[in-house]
Structures are given as structure tokens and as C-alpha cells.
Design an enzyme around this catalytic site. Structure first.
Site, PDB file in Angstrom:
ATOM      1  N   ASP A  74       0.830  -1.206   0.000  1.00  0.00           N
ATOM      2  CA  ASP A  74       0.000   0.000   0.000  1.00  0.00           C
ATOM      3  C   ASP A  74       0.866   1.259   0.000  1.00  0.00           C
ATOM      4  O   ASP A  74       0.338   2.378  -0.026  1.00  0.00           O
ATOM      5  CB  ASP A  74      -1.031  -0.015   1.136  1.00  0.00           C
ATOM      6  CG  ASP A  74      -0.412   0.020   2.508  1.00  0.00           C
ATOM      7  OD1 ASP A  74       0.822  -0.122   2.617  1.00  0.00           O
ATOM      8  OD2 ASP A  74      -1.175   0.196   3.489  1.00  0.00           O
ATOM      9  N   LYS A 111      -1.387  -9.230   2.845  1.00  0.00           N
ATOM     10  CA  LYS A 111      -0.637  -8.776   4.014  1.00  0.00           C
ATOM     11  C   LYS A 111      -1.479  -7.742   4.733  1.00  0.00           C
ATOM     12  O   LYS A 111      -2.160  -6.951   4.107  1.00  0.00           O
ATOM     13  CB  LYS A 111       0.709  -8.178   3.593  1.00  0.00           C
ATOM     14  CG  LYS A 111       1.528  -7.629   4.774  1.00  0.00           C
ATOM     15  CD  LYS A 111       2.998  -7.414   4.423  1.00  0.00           C
ATOM     16  CE  LYS A 111       3.296  -6.134   3.687  1.00  0.00           C
ATOM     17  NZ  LYS A 111       2.886  -4.902   4.402  1.00  0.00           N
ATOM     18  N   GLU A 140      -1.543  -5.211   8.605  1.00  0.00           N
ATOM     19  CA  GLU A 140      -0.697  -4.634   9.651  1.00  0.00           C
ATOM     20  C   GLU A 140      -1.261  -4.890  11.040  1.00  0.00           C
ATOM     21  O   GLU A 140      -2.467  -4.843  11.252  1.00  0.00           O
ATOM     22  CB  GLU A 140      -0.561  -3.113   9.437  1.00  0.00           C
ATOM     23  CG  GLU A 140       0.178  -2.752   8.169  1.00  0.00           C
ATOM     24  CD  GLU A 140       0.372  -1.247   8.010  1.00  0.00           C
ATOM     25  OE1 GLU A 140       0.028  -0.474   8.940  1.00  0.00           O
ATOM     26  OE2 GLU A 140       0.858  -0.837   6.940  1.00  0.00           O
ATOM     27  N   GLU A 155       9.206  -4.166  10.397  1.00  0.00           N
ATOM     28  CA  GLU A 155       9.615  -2.873   9.845  1.00  0.00           C
ATOM     29  C   GLU A 155      10.179  -1.944  10.901  1.00  0.00           C
ATOM     30  O   GLU A 155       9.550  -1.677  11.922  1.00  0.00           O
ATOM     31  CB  GLU A 155       8.423  -2.198   9.123  1.00  0.00           C
ATOM     32  CG  GLU A 155       8.819  -0.831   8.539  1.00  0.00           C
ATOM     33  CD  GLU A 155       7.867  -0.287   7.491  1.00  0.00           C
ATOM     34  OE1 GLU A 155       6.927  -0.986   7.068  1.00  0.00           O
ATOM     35  OE2 GLU A 155       8.084   0.881   7.080  1.00  0.00           O
TER      36      GLU A 155
END
Ligand code: KIV
Ligand code: NA
Length: 258
Positions: free
Chosen positions: A44, A113, A115, A183
Site C-alpha cells: 500500500d 498482508k 498490519e 519494519e
């Protein structure tokens, strides 16, 4: 041979580093796939890098589907993973199944995916896995929460924050995720998570002790005006394109082309 989610887990056990890059459209996706990348992510980050939005938040599912379909047409070998945009999965497991189901049905991607790894998100991941949708997790710096995090800062710096990220990663694995992106967290925390999990970790700004590495393709190509501190520029397409364009303009203006 096409890369599968099971292959990634085998690679972790064999200590074979996994490679992942982003793509948002056909031409770049085709080059990356043929160059031998293991996973292509329609991230994204498309919102900021490809569409010029300030954050990833405004991206819609329709926009994502449009780009993911273009990438799918290019991909032969890589595992194709598509990010679920903000607010297309956070409301409920049902909303997540509907959005992720559309991604798999309409684009032909192999996995999604999403988050976060707090309890509710682990429940959502397990609901997706139960209906046969493979899920990649993403913890640490989660850009869809940028307003809550107060910027794109490194996460997991305190003991409490580090333990929370570790427990989120474990919860995602227990929920059935096949891999997790880490991340912008300290490298020792990434090492600890990588060691504790049986599923592969794929780091971005998380140091060398992960099971694989991911970067945003336009960052490695030198296309973006600003790169995060952990990115590495392997080419300078900004200058290459600028030179090509100015040469074209000059030659046309001076009557040298055609
Ligand atoms: O959207 C994206 O590009 C990502 C990667 C940075 C992991 O989520
Ligand atoms: Na993303």
C-alpha cells in the site's frame, strides 16, 4: 518453479535468505519477476509512491485491486502478495474475509498482508487462514498507524515496546500467518523474533538477522525524492530519466530528432 508459502518456511529452515520487493504495475513487475525475486508485494506504499498521497491511509480497495491485477499479469515465478488497504480489514474478521477474498478472486494473487498483531488482529488472521487465505503479518513500524505513532519512527526501542512487538509476532504465527514483515525495529529485537518463530521474518530497516529482506522498489532504483535511512539505492533512475528526457527535448528542439 513458482514460489509457494511452504517454500518460504523450508527456506527459513535451510537458512536461505528470502528476497521481496514491491511492484504496482506491469512493466516493473515483469522485470522484477524475471530477475528472480522470491516475493512481489503490491504494497500500500502504492498510495504514496505511485499515486502521490501523503500517507497510505487514503488508498481504497478498488485502487489496490486495479494495480494488483496489472502486476498479476506480469508475474510468473514470484509469490504475489497484496496489502489490504487501511480500513478494509480492521472493522471485523468478516470485513477482512470480504476484502481479502476479493483480492484473491479478482486479482489472482496468492496471499494478503495486513498490519498489526494485537489480539483482535490475530483473530482476524485466524479467520482468514480458516477460509484458506494465506496471510503475511506486518509488525513494528506499521504505516497505517502513522498518526498514532507520531511519524515514521523506529519502534520497539523500550523493553516494554519490544516485548509487545515480540508477542504480536508470536500471536500472528499462532493465528496461522505464513511470514511476517518486521519494519524499522532494532536489529537485536528482529534477531530475537526471528529466532523464536518457525515462520520466516522479512525485514525492512530491521537489520541483517531476519530470514529475508524487503525494500520499496522505487527506493532501490533511486526514483523517489526521499528514501528512508535504511533503504539502499542500487540505481539512480531519477538522473537516468532526467537525462533521457532532456536529451529528447534538446534533439527535437534542435531538429536532430527525428
Ligand atoms: O507497502 C509496502 O511497501 C510495505 C513494505 C515496505 C513491506 O508494506
Ligand atoms: Na504496506
Amino acid at each position: 518453479m513458482a514460489v509457494t508459502t511452504q517454500q518460504l518456511i523450508d527456506w527459513k529452515q535451510q537458512g536461505h535468505q528470502i528476497t521481496m520487493l514491491t511492484a504496482y504495475e506491469y512493466a516493473i513487475a515483469k522485470i522484477i519477476d524475471q530477475a528472480g525475486i522470491d516475493i512481489i508485494l503490491v504494497g500500500d506504499s502504492l498510495a504514496m509512491v505511485g499515486l502521490g498521497y501523503e500517507t497510505t491511509l487514503p488508498l481504497t480497495l478498488e485502487e489496490m485491486l486495479h494495480h494488483a491485477k496489472a502486476v498479476r499479469r506480469a508475474v510468473v515465478r514470484s509469490l504475489l502478495v497484496v496489502d489490504l488497504p487501511f480500513l478494509t480489514y480492521q472493522e471485523s474478521p468478516q470485513q477482512a474475509i470480504h476484502s481479502a477474498g476479493r483480492v484473491l478472486k479478482e486479482t489472482g494473487a496468492s496471499a494478503v498482508k495486513l498490519e498489526g498483531g494485537y489480539d483482535e488482529m490475530a483473530n482476524t488472521v485466524s479467520a482468514l487462514v480458516k477460509v484458506g487465505i494465506p496471510v503475511m503479518g506486518h509488525v513494528g513500524l506499521t504505516p497505517q498507524s502513522v498518526h498514532q505513532l507520531g511519524g515514521y519512527r523506529q519502534q520497539g526501542k523500550t523493553t516494554v515496546a519490544a516485548e509487545r512487538i515480540l508477542s504480536e509476532a508470536i500471536a500472528l504465527q499462532q493465528a496461522g500467518a505464513f511470514a511476517i514483515v518486521l519494519e524499522h525495529i532494532p536489529k537485536d529485537l528482529a534477531a530475537e523474533i526471528t529466532q523464536q518463530l518457525t515462520i520466516p521474518t522479512i525485514g525492512i530497516g530491521a537489520g541483517p538477522y531476519c530470514d529475508g529482506q524487503v525494500l520499496v522498489t522505487s527506493d532501490i532504483l533511486g526514483l523517489t525524492p526521499w528514501q528512508p535511512p535504511f533503504a539502499k539505492k542500487y540505481a539512480n533512475l531519477h538522473d537516468t530519466i532526467t537525462n533521457a528526457v532532456t536529451q529528447f527535448c534538446t534533439e527535437v528542439q534542435q531538429g536532430k530528432f527525428p
